[in-house]
Scaffold this motif. Structure first.
Motif, PDB file in Angstrom:
ATOM      1  N   GLY A 184     -14.768  -1.355   2.347  1.00 12.59           N
ATOM      2  CA  GLY A 184     -14.228  -2.237   3.499  1.00 12.59           C
ATOM      3  C   GLY A 184     -12.931  -2.230   3.804  1.00 12.59           C
ATOM      4  O   GLY A 184     -12.438  -2.746   4.898  1.00 12.59           O
ATOM      5  N   SER A 185     -12.230  -1.315   3.174  1.00 16.20           N
ATOM      6  CA  SER A 185     -10.582  -1.268   3.225  1.00 16.20           C
ATOM      7  C   SER A 185     -10.338   0.206   3.654  1.00 16.20           C
ATOM      8  O   SER A 185     -11.044   0.966   3.494  1.00 16.20           O
ATOM      9  N   HIS A 186      -8.921   0.301   4.313  1.00 13.98           N
ATOM     10  CA  HIS A 186      -8.739   1.725   4.571  1.00 13.98           C
ATOM     11  C   HIS A 186      -8.511   2.624   3.115  1.00 13.98           C
ATOM     12  O   HIS A 186      -7.928   2.297   2.248  1.00 13.98           O
ATOM     13  N   PRO A 187      -8.924   3.895   3.445  1.00 14.97           N
ATOM     14  CA  PRO A 187      -8.641   4.755   2.374  1.00 14.97           C
ATOM     15  C   PRO A 187      -7.188   4.999   2.089  1.00 14.97           C
ATOM     16  O   PRO A 187      -6.572   5.026   3.081  1.00 14.97           O
ATOM     17  N   MET A 188      -7.009   5.419   0.904  1.00 14.84           N
ATOM     18  CA  MET A 188      -5.435   5.960   0.683  1.00 14.84           C
ATOM     19  C   MET A 188      -5.447   7.434   1.279  1.00 14.84           C
ATOM     20  O   MET A 188      -6.328   8.043   1.792  1.00 14.84           O
ATOM     21  N   GLY A 189      -4.098   8.047   1.180  1.00 18.38           N
ATOM     22  CA  GLY A 189      -4.275   9.399   1.793  1.00 18.38           C
ATOM     23  C   GLY A 189      -3.265   9.498   2.930  1.00 18.38           C
ATOM     24  O   GLY A 189      -2.951   8.599   3.673  1.00 18.38           O
ATOM     25  N   PRO A 190      -3.299  10.776   3.416  1.00 16.58           N
ATOM     26  CA  PRO A 190      -2.471  11.112   4.705  1.00 16.58           C
ATOM     27  C   PRO A 190      -2.960  10.510   5.675  1.00 16.58           C
ATOM     28  O   PRO A 190      -4.049  10.150   6.099  1.00 16.58           O
ATOM     29  N   SER A 191      -1.961   9.950   6.829  1.00 15.46           N
ATOM     30  CA  SER A 191      -2.439   9.102   7.942  1.00 15.46           C
ATOM     31  C   SER A 191      -3.275   9.917   9.036  1.00 15.46           C
ATOM     32  O   SER A 191      -4.054   9.547   9.643  1.00 15.46           O
ATOM     33  N   ASP A 192      -3.384  11.317   8.849  1.00 14.31           N
ATOM     34  CA  ASP A 192      -4.197  12.065   9.797  1.00 14.31           C
ATOM     35  C   ASP A 192      -5.578  12.530   9.075  1.00 14.31           C
ATOM     36  O   ASP A 192      -6.033  13.164   9.570  1.00 14.31           O
ATOM     37  N   ALA A 193      -5.928  11.963   7.883  1.00 14.12           N
ATOM     38  CA  ALA A 193      -7.095  12.417   6.993  1.00 14.12           C
ATOM     39  C   ALA A 193      -8.171  11.731   7.733  1.00 14.12           C
ATOM     40  O   ALA A 193      -8.082  10.999   8.628  1.00 14.12           O
ATOM     41  N   PHE A 194      -9.336  12.581   7.369  1.00 17.62           N
ATOM     42  CA  PHE A 194     -10.542  12.114   7.877  1.00 17.62           C
ATOM     43  C   PHE A 194     -11.003  10.541   7.732  1.00 17.62           C
ATOM     44  O   PHE A 194     -10.605   9.867   6.769  1.00 17.62           O
ATOM     45  N   MET A 195     -11.402  10.035   8.969  1.00 16.68           N
ATOM     46  CA  MET A 195     -11.853   8.660   8.887  1.00 16.68           C
ATOM     47  C   MET A 195     -13.454   8.668   9.357  1.00 16.68           C
ATOM     48  O   MET A 195     -13.986   9.151  10.201  1.00 16.68           O
ATOM     49  N   PRO A 196     -14.073   7.997   8.461  1.00 12.88           N
ATOM     50  CA  PRO A 196     -15.677   7.734   8.813  1.00 12.88           C
ATOM     51  C   PRO A 196     -15.915   6.855  10.033  1.00 12.88           C
ATOM     52  O   PRO A 196     -15.021   6.078  10.410  1.00 12.88           O
ATOM     53  N   PRO A 197     -16.632   7.041  10.814  1.00  8.93           N
ATOM     54  CA  PRO A 197     -17.017   6.498  12.123  1.00  8.93           C
ATOM     55  C   PRO A 197     -17.352   4.912  11.728  1.00  8.93           C
ATOM     56  O   PRO A 197     -18.171   4.714  10.671  1.00  8.93           O
ATOM     57  N   VAL A 198     -17.064   3.914  12.439  1.00 13.34           N
ATOM     58  CA  VAL A 198     -17.297   2.532  12.464  1.00 13.34           C
ATOM     59  C   VAL A 198     -17.831   1.962  13.664  1.00 13.34           C
ATOM     60  O   VAL A 198     -17.208   2.309  14.633  1.00 13.34           O
ATOM     61  N   ASP A 199     -18.816   1.382  13.576  1.00 16.96           N
ATOM     62  CA  ASP A 199     -19.443   0.545  15.020  1.00 16.96           C
ATOM     63  C   ASP A 199     -18.169  -0.528  15.373  1.00 16.96           C
ATOM     64  O   ASP A 199     -17.454  -1.043  14.884  1.00 16.96           O
ATOM     65  N   GLN A 220       3.574  13.686  -0.234  1.00 18.02           N
ATOM     66  CA  GLN A 220       3.473  13.695   1.292  1.00 18.02           C
ATOM     67  C   GLN A 220       3.026  12.626   2.249  1.00 18.02           C
ATOM     68  O   GLN A 220       3.064  12.449   3.511  1.00 18.02           O
ATOM     69  N   TRP A 221       2.351  11.692   1.476  1.00 16.99           N
ATOM     70  CA  TRP A 221       1.692  10.564   2.166  1.00 16.99           C
ATOM     71  C   TRP A 221       2.568   9.756   2.720  1.00 16.99           C
ATOM     72  O   TRP A 221       3.820   9.638   2.238  1.00 16.99           O
ATOM     73  N   PRO A 222       2.198   8.761   3.642  1.00 15.22           N
ATOM     74  CA  PRO A 222       3.315   7.530   3.966  1.00 15.22           C
ATOM     75  C   PRO A 222       3.776   6.997   2.820  1.00 15.22           C
ATOM     76  O   PRO A 222       3.120   6.404   1.892  1.00 15.22           O
ATOM     77  N   ALA A 223       5.053   6.700   2.584  1.00 18.89           N
ATOM     78  CA  ALA A 223       5.761   6.444   1.591  1.00 18.89           C
ATOM     79  C   ALA A 223       5.431   4.934   1.250  1.00 18.89           C
ATOM     80  O   ALA A 223       5.374   4.511  -0.058  1.00 18.89           O
ATOM     81  N   SER A 224       5.001   4.034   2.323  1.00 20.80           N
ATOM     82  CA  SER A 224       4.534   2.442   1.825  1.00 20.80           C
ATOM     83  C   SER A 224       3.417   2.252   1.259  1.00 20.80           C
ATOM     84  O   SER A 224       3.303   1.232   0.601  1.00 20.80           O
ATOM     85  N   GLN A 225       2.550   3.343   1.246  1.00 20.93           N
ATOM     86  CA  GLN A 225       1.084   3.206   0.433  1.00 20.93           C
ATOM     87  C   GLN A 225       1.398   3.253  -1.020  1.00 20.93           C
ATOM     88  O   GLN A 225       0.760   2.480  -1.950  1.00 20.93           O
ATOM     89  N   LEU A 226       2.563   3.933  -1.486  1.00 24.42           N
ATOM     90  CA  LEU A 226       2.713   4.051  -3.002  1.00 24.42           C
ATOM     91  C   LEU A 226       3.951   3.278  -3.411  1.00 24.42           C
ATOM     92  O   LEU A 226       4.104   3.086  -4.798  1.00 24.42           O
ATOM     93  N   GLU A 227       4.572   2.762  -2.653  1.00 26.26           N
ATOM     94  CA  GLU A 227       5.775   1.865  -2.980  1.00 26.26           C
ATOM     95  C   GLU A 227       5.544   0.858  -4.059  1.00 26.26           C
ATOM     96  O   GLU A 227       6.323   0.694  -4.932  1.00 26.26           O
ATOM     97  N   GLN A 228       4.543   0.132  -3.804  1.00 26.43           N
ATOM     98  CA  GLN A 228       4.164  -1.068  -4.825  1.00 26.43           C
ATOM     99  C   GLN A 228       4.087  -0.498  -6.151  1.00 26.43           C
ATOM    100  O   GLN A 228       3.842  -1.172  -6.837  1.00 26.43           O
ATOM    101  N   MET A 229       3.618   0.605  -6.421  1.00 28.62           N
ATOM    102  CA  MET A 229       3.230   1.254  -7.671  1.00 28.62           C
ATOM    103  C   MET A 229       4.309   2.051  -8.427  1.00 28.62           C
ATOM    104  O   MET A 229       4.038   2.714  -9.281  1.00 28.62           O
ATOM    105  N   ARG A 230       5.422   1.897  -7.696  1.00 29.05           N
ATOM    106  CA  ARG A 230       6.582   2.726  -8.294  1.00 29.05           C
ATOM    107  C   ARG A 230       7.387   1.726  -9.043  1.00 29.05           C
ATOM    108  O   ARG A 230       7.555   0.421  -8.693  1.00 29.05           O
TER     109      ARG A 230
END
Lengths: 318, 437
Positions: free
Chosen positions: B354-369, B123-133
């Motif tokens: 330092g990079s974006h976590p995997m997962g659904p696009s509306d998932a929890f994001m930690p606060p960053v300055d 159900q995640w954005p397909a582009s995240q997993l494309e490279q590993m298919r």
């Protein structure tokens, strides 16, 4: 065998010494010595077989296959070898290695001869000990450390360029290891620096065993230092020169460490050598067969260059 | 020993690998897999020098005390060299993976499709997993899933804010023309416009080159080439424009003049010391730059050729896979899902990785300055997701294409020994010969 030995012992006290008995005892002693010799040789021979002969045999075998190192392989006969002569990148690496011989072998041997001869002149003074030690030091530095150190010195703002600017040669400064024309010679300089000390020490050791009477005789005949060098020193050092050349030529043809650390074959394959190419082929391109073929070719090449050298030294000895 | 020496190399291990691949894939058929309650020791083979996987493992063990990790570390180059051997002979439950296509084709990696369904990864954005298919032909981009990311990295351009102010660049450029303008102004002001590593076997000019390719052309076409789509070629009209543009930068003197001997560390130290305006690099440096150049470093995505065009960037998951012969495949898959979905894990992925976590696009994001490079790269990740502009790196097309084709040709281009057309022709020829076997 042991049984026969035991028999010989049992018969000894009761029977008279006969020719037959003496022969038996002799044979037993020879056998015992043979067993001892075998016992001493076998461990080394087994290790040699497992760690030298077997890998070489396997490499030769792999070179006839197309294989990625894991999945089943395909027999391709001599195709890998044929490819070796057609691909400019592959035979280019061998040509680069031959260029390196000049730097790794001829330069250190020539400089070593010159320096050893100079040091011999003040052999007894403390200066000789100091200079010998200082000049030999590069040999005990790990090649990787030497590579890293020199890649700093040869960089744009490194020591080499600083010195050049200081003496007004700012115009020739460049990134020595990053320039197509200077990268291979720059790598060669690193190798020459490392191997120079070894050659000098070997040649110096050779010089000390030359009979001083020869020099005395030459001097009485009116020979100068140059004549002395060419008529006495150089001919007496043939054995050592052959050892130096053998060791350094192998270092040139089989070079890996220095190139891997300082340029990794770049820029644009200008410093690619067979050792590095074998590594890339086997571990990045996963062409174990092709890598093995190049390794076999390199081994044959080394033998073809080094064996005639050995013959020169042997002919000289007889 | 004698027998093994006489048979052709490689036949034995491959047999065992294929048989066990089928058995372990069926093990997770019932319900959502987990680590259970019995003590489990997950064996992991990770890249040394990066704290992220270890921090995640520690946090996981805290939350699931029955799970402990047996971690083995190596440099990435060592992992690359040994990957097939390790996966076949000493199978870890979790392993940092180099390029997956050959490993998957050889049956060394576990097919993760059943986990993807069970955990909802599909159900995640397909582009995240494309490279590993990887499909059955070893082509990537489509087919079963063979790996998972701990996070995904984002590349673009870092700039020195002080130097930018000197040349009057107050906002990141939004078109290629504006970027060219900044380069020219920097050059005129005596500032080195770009420091880019391009020495040794790592031709860093591939970064700007690929950015230019996506600026002129379609990122999907670049991906198709990287993933071996039938008939794909790098030698296209838009890529030629990109390569010519790069060559123009070289002849205009926009790169430091010693880039052919510059390694990655030198590039970083020059940039941090304020000796160049731009570098092309990735968000794995965000944390580092926030510390070393606090407030003085900025990040922007490479701009499109036309104003209002879509953004594209090289972006790759930090790939981890499960061996086809793994003992605790279920638990390993559960861990990978936890990394992408657990709030604590996502916080670690951002703060430590330092990079974006995997997962659904509306998932929890930690606060960053706000105002930090990290905030800018995370925002860039969202932009790329929206523009569907994620690209794999052209250096990953085959195992040897980077060291043996892109790098030497780009180095030759710097030295004036290769032109734009020659570069593309030469790389395409190498690509075809490497894919052919």
């Amino acid at each position: 065998m042991e049984q026969r030995l035991a028999e010989a012992h049992r018969e000894d006290p009761t029977e008279q010494y006969t020719a037959e008995n003496r022969r038996r005892a002799l044979r037993a002693r020879r056998l015992r010595r043979g067993v001892l010799a075998m016992g001493l040789v076998v461990p080394a021979a087994v290790a040699y077989g497992i760690f030298v002969i077997r890998p070489i045999a396997l490499t030769v075998q792999y070179s006839f296959y197309e294989w990625d190192g894991v999945t089943p392989s395909t027999w391709v006969g001599l195709a890998n070898y044929a490819h070796l002569f057609r691909d400019p990148e592959l035979y280019g690496s061998i040509l680069n290695a031959f260029q390196l011989i000049v730097w790794f072998s001829l330069v250190p041997v020539a400089l070593g001869l010159f320096t050893a001869n100079a040091i011999r002149g003040f052999a007894t003074s403390r200066l000789a000990v100091v200079s010998r030690t200082v000049l030999f030091l590069p040999q005990i530095i790990p090649l990787v450390a030497a590579g890293i150190m020199w890649s700093w010195q040869l960089s744009t703002d490194g020591l080499v360029n600083q010195v050049l600017r200081l003496v007004g040669l700012g115009g020739v400064t460049r990134a020595w290891l990053g320039d197509f024309n200077t990268a291979l010679p720059a790598v060669g300089v690193i190798g020459a620096w490392v191997l120079f000390g070894l050659c000098m020490l070997l040649l110096l050791a050779g010089m000390t065993k030359i009979d001083p009477a020869l020099y005395e005789a030459a001097r009485i005949d009116g020979a100068g230092p140059v004549r002395e060098f060419f008529s006495i020193t150089l001919p007496s050092l043939r054995q050592e020169l052959v050892v130096c050349l053998t060791v350094t030529i192998i270092a040139a043809l089989a070079s890996f460490d220095i190139v891997y650390i300082s340029t990794q074959g770049g820029p644009g394959n200008a410093t690619l050598v067979p050792g590095l190419e074998i590594y890339y082929l086997a571990f990045f391109q996963r062409e174990v067969g092709m890598a093995s073929a190049l390794a076999v070719a390199l081994m044959v090449l080394v033998l073809a260059v080094v064996l005639p050298l050995q013959r020169i030294s042997r002919e000289d000895a007889s | 020993m004698a027998l093994a020496a006489c048979s052709s190399p490689g036949s034995a291990p491959a047999d065992t690998a294929t048989t066990s691949a089928t058995t372990s894939a069926s093990a997770s058929a019932d319900g959502a897999p987990s680590c259970g309650t019995d003590p489990v020791t997950l064996s992991a083979y990770i890249e040394t020098g990066f704290p992220l996987p270890k921090d995640l493992a520690d946090e996981f063990s805290k939350q699931y005390p029955n799970v402990t990790f047996d971690i083995r570390e190596d440099q990435f180059a060592v992992i690359t060299q040994n990957a097939p051997r390790v996966l076949a002979d000493d199978p870890p439950d979790l392993m940092r993976l180099p390029q997956v296509s050959e490993l998957a084709k050889d049956g060394l990696l576990l097919n993760l499709d059943s986990y993807a369904t069970a955990f909802g990864w599909d159900q995640w954005p397909a582009s995240q997993l494309e490279q590993m298919r990887v499909d059955s032909e070893g082509r990537r981009g489509d087919g079963p899933l063979y790996a998972m990311g701990l996070n995904f990295s984002m590349t673009g351009v870092f700039y020195n804010k002080e130097l930018a102010a000197k040349i009057g660049m107050t906002e990141p450029p939004t078109t290629l023309a504006e970027f060219d303008d900044a380069l020219a102004k920097a050059k005129a002001a005596g500032i080195t416009p770009i420091a880019q590593f391009n020495g040794g076997a790592t031709g860093g000019l591939a970064f700007p080159l690929q950015n230019l390719m996506a600026s002129y052309g379609d990122p999907a076409a670049v991906n198709a080439w990287i993933w071996h789509a039938p008939g794909a070629t790098i030698d296209t009209p838009t890529n030629l424009k990109a390569a010519e543009h790069l060559q123009q930068w070289i002849s205009d003197g926009y790169f430091a003049d010693d880039i052919n001997s510059m390694d990655y560390a030198t590039m970083m130290s020059r940039f941090i010391d304020g000796k160049s305006l731009f570098i092309f690099d990735g968000d794995w440096e965000s944390g580092n730059l926030d510390t070393q150049m606090a407030g003085n470093a900025g990040f922007f995505l490479f701009p499109p050729a036309e104003a209002g065009g879509k953004f594209a960037a090289m972006s790759a998951p930090l790939t981890y896979g499960i061996s086809a012969k793994a003992e605790h495949a279920d638990c390993a898959a559960f861990f990978l899902d936890w990394v992408a979905t657990n709030e604590q894990a996502r916080t670690i992925a951002v703060k430590v990785g330092g990079s974006h976590p995997m997962g659904p696009s509306d998932a929890f994001m930690p606060p960053v300055d706000a105002g930090t490079v990290t905030a800018e790269t995370l925002a860039a990740g969202a932009q790329i997701g929206a523009d569907n502009g994620s690209m794999d790196f052209i250096a990953n097309a085959t195992g040897a294409i980077y060291a043996k084709s892109w790098t030497p040709n780009l180095q030759k281009m710097v030295a004036g020994q290769q032109d734009a057309q020659g570069l593309l022709t030469s790389v395409q020829a190498d690509y075809e010969s490497q894919i052919g076997n």
